[in-house]
Design an enzyme around this catalytic site. Structure first.
Site, mmCIF file in Angstrom:
data_model
loop_
_atom_site.group_PDB
_atom_site.id
_atom_site.type_symbol
_atom_site.label_atom_id
_atom_site.label_comp_id
_atom_site.label_asym_id
_atom_site.label_seq_id
_atom_site.Cartn_x
_atom_site.Cartn_y
_atom_site.Cartn_z
ATOM 1 N N ASP A 182 -5.167 -11.545 -20.142
ATOM 2 C CA ASP A 182 -5.990 -12.762 -20.039
ATOM 3 C C ASP A 182 -7.372 -12.599 -20.653
ATOM 4 O OD1 ASP A 182 -4.315 -12.945 -17.024
ATOM 5 O OD2 ASP A 182 -4.207 -14.534 -18.530
ATOM 6 N N HIS A 199 -5.304 -4.453 -13.456
ATOM 7 C CA HIS A 199 -3.897 -4.866 -13.399
ATOM 8 C C HIS A 199 -3.181 -4.035 -12.345
ATOM 9 C CE1 HIS A 199 0.156 -5.935 -14.713
ATOM 10 N NE2 HIS A 199 -0.418 -6.930 -15.358
HETATM 11 C C1 SDX Z 1 -1.964 -11.321 -14.792
HETATM 12 O O1 SDX Z 1 1.524 -8.732 -12.357
HETATM 13 C C2 SDX Z 1 1.488 -9.067 -13.599
HETATM 14 O O2 SDX Z 1 2.202 -8.587 -14.343
HETATM 15 C C3 SDX Z 1 0.452 -10.166 -13.940
HETATM 16 C C4 SDX Z 1 0.339 -10.501 -15.424
HETATM 17 C C5 SDX Z 1 1.631 -11.124 -15.955
HETATM 18 O O3 SDX Z 1 1.841 -11.038 -17.166
HETATM 19 O O4 SDX Z 1 2.340 -11.792 -15.149
HETATM 20 O O5 SDX Z 1 0.037 -9.331 -16.162
HETATM 21 C C6 SDX Z 1 -0.762 -11.533 -15.674
HETATM 22 O O6 SDX Z 1 -2.012 -11.881 -13.724
HETATM 23 C C7 SDX Z 1 -3.026 -10.356 -15.254
HETATM 24 C C8 SDX Z 1 -4.172 -10.189 -14.191
HETATM 25 C C9 SDX Z 1 -5.117 -11.387 -14.334
HETATM 26 N N1 SDX Z 1 -6.128 -11.352 -13.271
HETATM 27 C C10 SDX Z 1 -7.419 -11.007 -13.485
HETATM 28 O O7 SDX Z 1 -7.855 -10.651 -14.578
HETATM 29 C C11 SDX Z 1 -8.332 -11.150 -12.268
HETATM 30 C C12 SDX Z 1 -9.260 -9.928 -12.173
HETATM 31 N N2 SDX Z 1 -8.426 -8.751 -11.833
HETATM 32 C C13 SDX Z 1 -8.234 -8.485 -10.447
HETATM 33 O O8 SDX Z 1 -8.559 -9.358 -9.465
HETATM 34 C C14 SDX Z 1 -7.252 -7.368 -10.127
HETATM 35 O O9 SDX Z 1 -7.473 -6.350 -11.013
HETATM 36 C C15 SDX Z 1 -5.790 -7.724 -10.112
HETATM 37 C C16 SDX Z 1 -5.521 -8.925 -9.268
HETATM 38 C C17 SDX Z 1 -5.307 -8.018 -11.499
HETATM 39 C C18 SDX Z 1 -5.028 -6.529 -9.579
HETATM 40 O O10 SDX Z 1 -5.350 -6.430 -8.254
HETATM 41 P P1 SDX Z 1 -4.861 -5.167 -7.376
HETATM 42 O O11 SDX Z 1 -3.801 -4.406 -8.068
HETATM 43 O O12 SDX Z 1 -4.566 -5.682 -6.005
HETATM 44 O O13 SDX Z 1 -6.091 -4.240 -7.402
HETATM 45 P P2 SDX Z 1 -7.244 -4.279 -6.319
HETATM 46 O O14 SDX Z 1 -7.732 -5.691 -6.150
HETATM 47 O O15 SDX Z 1 -6.769 -3.539 -5.119
HETATM 48 O O16 SDX Z 1 -8.401 -3.450 -7.080
HETATM 49 C C19 SDX Z 1 -8.427 -2.029 -7.022
HETATM 50 C C20 SDX Z 1 -9.916 -1.694 -7.093
HETATM 51 C C21 SDX Z 1 -10.738 -2.410 -6.022
HETATM 52 O O17 SDX Z 1 -11.893 -1.624 -5.806
HETATM 53 P P3 SDX Z 1 -11.877 -0.573 -4.523
HETATM 54 O O18 SDX Z 1 -11.448 -1.343 -3.303
HETATM 55 O O19 SDX Z 1 -10.881 0.522 -4.923
HETATM 56 O O20 SDX Z 1 -13.295 -0.062 -4.445
HETATM 57 O O21 SDX Z 1 -10.466 -2.154 -8.346
HETATM 58 C C22 SDX Z 1 -11.432 -3.174 -8.097
HETATM 59 C C23 SDX Z 1 -11.195 -3.668 -6.691
HETATM 60 O O22 SDX Z 1 -12.397 -4.167 -6.141
HETATM 61 N N3 SDX Z 1 -11.164 -4.217 -9.100
HETATM 62 C C24 SDX Z 1 -12.098 -4.852 -9.780
HETATM 63 C C25 SDX Z 1 -11.397 -5.706 -10.645
HETATM 64 N N4 SDX Z 1 -10.090 -5.560 -10.464
HETATM 65 C C26 SDX Z 1 -9.945 -4.643 -9.490
HETATM 66 N N5 SDX Z 1 -13.443 -4.784 -9.758
HETATM 67 C C27 SDX Z 1 -14.097 -5.588 -10.615
HETATM 68 N N6 SDX Z 1 -13.522 -6.436 -11.503
HETATM 69 C C28 SDX Z 1 -12.158 -6.510 -11.536
HETATM 70 N N7 SDX Z 1 -11.563 -7.341 -12.400
#
Ligand code: SDX
Length: 424
Positions: free
Chosen positions: A359, A302
């Site tokens: 989710d 998140h």
């Molecule tokens: C919602 O904003 C809100 O409030 C949203 C929400 C709401 O109520 O409106 O809470 C609802 O959208 C919840 C999120 C639902 N999405 C997912 O579950 C999809 C999977 N999660 C991700 O794609 C990700 O965690 C996000 C999109 C939720 C957050 O993305 P960020 O903040 O841009 O984080 P990032 O992509 O920069 O990740 C940071 C690191 C990265 O690794 P490094 O580059 O540091 O090596 O964490 C890794 C990412 O690769 N990472 C994951 C991951 N999520 C982040 N690795 C594996 N699996 C994951 N799910």
């Protein structure tokens, strides 16, 4: 007056600070470009406050979520979705009279114009219901054009809140080729939605109190979440003075993405894939850690919560209770718990503070209710609607609101002369 000092190109600039009611600190850069000629650069806006708001407070480090100051845990336990809609939109808990008047208004506006039914006929049955929800939300503006009159805007808020669930249920009925079931005024908000979704003319549909209560909980937990992607979209579109319906239609589209509200559908599809692969969760944990795999553990991580998402904790508990009350077993719940347990002890997830988000467990509950996977994100939109409305209303009633228009850092070609075709 607290300030921040910026040193740039040998000069020193003082920038005022803005401090919120929860002691959050923002550096006010509204005059930065005029003062320094420079802008700030923050792709994804992870460090940028777009507005002041009094609706929802999140503390991502401590896993705190409050609507108008009330903790989500208390609202989940003691409130219902209609009351939370009132709280979020109007800023206070309603008295009994206010609650009944609000509920009655919602009940009396659940029908959609009969001409809107024709819109459904044009969609292919295979079309994703989020496409329907977005266009139907926007199309309401054709039937209820916005006028700059606070009473009319408030009536449109009621119309949107009341009709959105009817549109959602009708889109489902259309997708399965069943006749529409019209709203009933004798049912509660959630019971009426379940009835429109699952009743058939041939036989009476018995509404389960357990399911109706679980749906209330799900909608409460999704009701608002400060400046997330879809809410920021609603504010962005509304800042041009586009009407409420068009602004929410845009928010539906933003929510649809699998990184945002589309994640609840992606989680179940991921769990089904792992289950079909013999519950080989370690294989998928390893894939999620390998950037080249292109695989993410959906429902994890998140932008704000760097600790547990309080909504996920509540849903994890509720999923087990609802399944038990319904006498259902779902192997995906056991699988989800194992995934969570393993991920939370794996350095890759721990170091990146990746926890289950809202989710991760919501889909298990929707499945238990018999809601099809491609309707999961519609359910998220149904819950988030009061939040979108409240944020749009707050933005529109703020006299300091300006049209949202970010700047950029240009990295393209510098000036060059046009070359006629024959000389290229
Ligand atoms: C919602 O904003 C809100 O409030 C949203 C929400 C709401 O109520 O409106 O809470 C609802 O959208 C919840 C999120 C639902 N999405 C997912 O579950 C999809 C999977 N999660 C991700 O794609 C990700 O965690 C996000 C999109 C939720 C957050 O993305 P960020 O903040 O841009 O984080 P990032 O992509 O920069 O990740 C940071 C690191 C990265 O690794 P490094 O580059 O540091 O090596 O964490 C890794 C990412 O690769 N990472 C994951 C991951 N999520 C982040 N690795 C594996 N699996 C994951 N799910």
């Amino acid at each position: 007056m607290p300030i921040a000092t910026l040193q740039l190109n040998g000069s020193s600039f003082e920038l005022p600070l803005i401090v919120g009611s929860e002691e959050e600190v923002g550096i006010d850069i509204t005059k930065l470009r005029a003062m320094t000629g420079a802008i700030v650069y923050d792709p994804g806006y992870g460090n940028t406050g777009s507005c002041e708001s009094s609706i929802t407070f999140i503390n991502g480090e401590e896993g705190i979520l409050r609507y108008r100051g009330y903790p989500i845990e208390q609202l989940a336990q003691q409130s219902d979705f209609v009351e939370v809609c009132y709280l979020i939109i109007y800023g206070k808990l309603p008295t009994k009279e206010e609650y009944e008047a609000f509920r009655t208004k919602l009940t009396r506006h659940t029908m959609i114009h009969e001409d809107m039914k024709k819109f459904f006929e044009g969609y292919p049955r295979s079309g994703h219901p989020m496409a329907v929800m977005s266009s139907m939300a926007t199309s309401l503006s054709a039937f209820y054009p916005e006028v700059d009159d606070p009473e009319e805007i408030d009536l449109n808020i009621i119309r949107l809140l009341a009709k959105f669930k009817t549109i959602a249920a009708f889109s489902y009925k259309k997708s399965i080729g069943q006749p529409y079931i019209y709203p009933r005024n004798d049912l509660s908000y959630t019971a009426d939605f379940l009835h429109m979704m699952f009743a058939v003319p041939a036989e009476p549909y018995e509404i389960s109190d357990v399911v109706a209560r679980a749906l209330d909980l799900l909608l409460i937990l999704h009701a608002d979440h400060e400046q997330n992607c879809s809410t920021s979209t609603v504010r962005m579109v509304g800042s041009s003075q586009a009407n409420l319906f068009a602004s929410v239609g845009a928010g539906v589209c933003a929510l649809w993405g699998p990184l945002h509200g589309g994640a609840n559908q992606a989680v179940i599809e991921m769990l089904e894939m792992i289950h079909a692969d013999g519950d080989n969760f370690q294989k998928y944990i390893d894939m999620a850690k390998d950037k080249d795999s292109g695989f993410r553990l959906m429902g994890f991580g998140h932008r704000v919560y760097k600790n547990f998402d309080p909504r996920a904790s509540i849903l994890k508990k509720s999923a087990a209770e609802v399944l038990e009350a319904m006498g259902q077993q779902d192997p995906l719940l056991h699988l989800a718990r194992r995934l969570e347990e393993i991920a939370l002890h794996d350095e890759f997830f721990v170091s990146r503070k990746l926890y289950p988000n809202v989710d991760f467990y919501s889909g298990i509950l929707y499945r238990a209710m018999g809601i099809p996977v491609d309707m999961f994100t519609v359910m998220f939109a149904l819950g988030r609607l009061p939040g979108w409305i409240a944020q749009w209303k707050e933005m529109r009633s703020d006299p300091s609101t300006r049209i949202n228009r970010p700047r950029q850092i240009y990295t393209g070609a510098t000036e060059r002369d046009y070359v006629p075709m024959e000389r290229r």
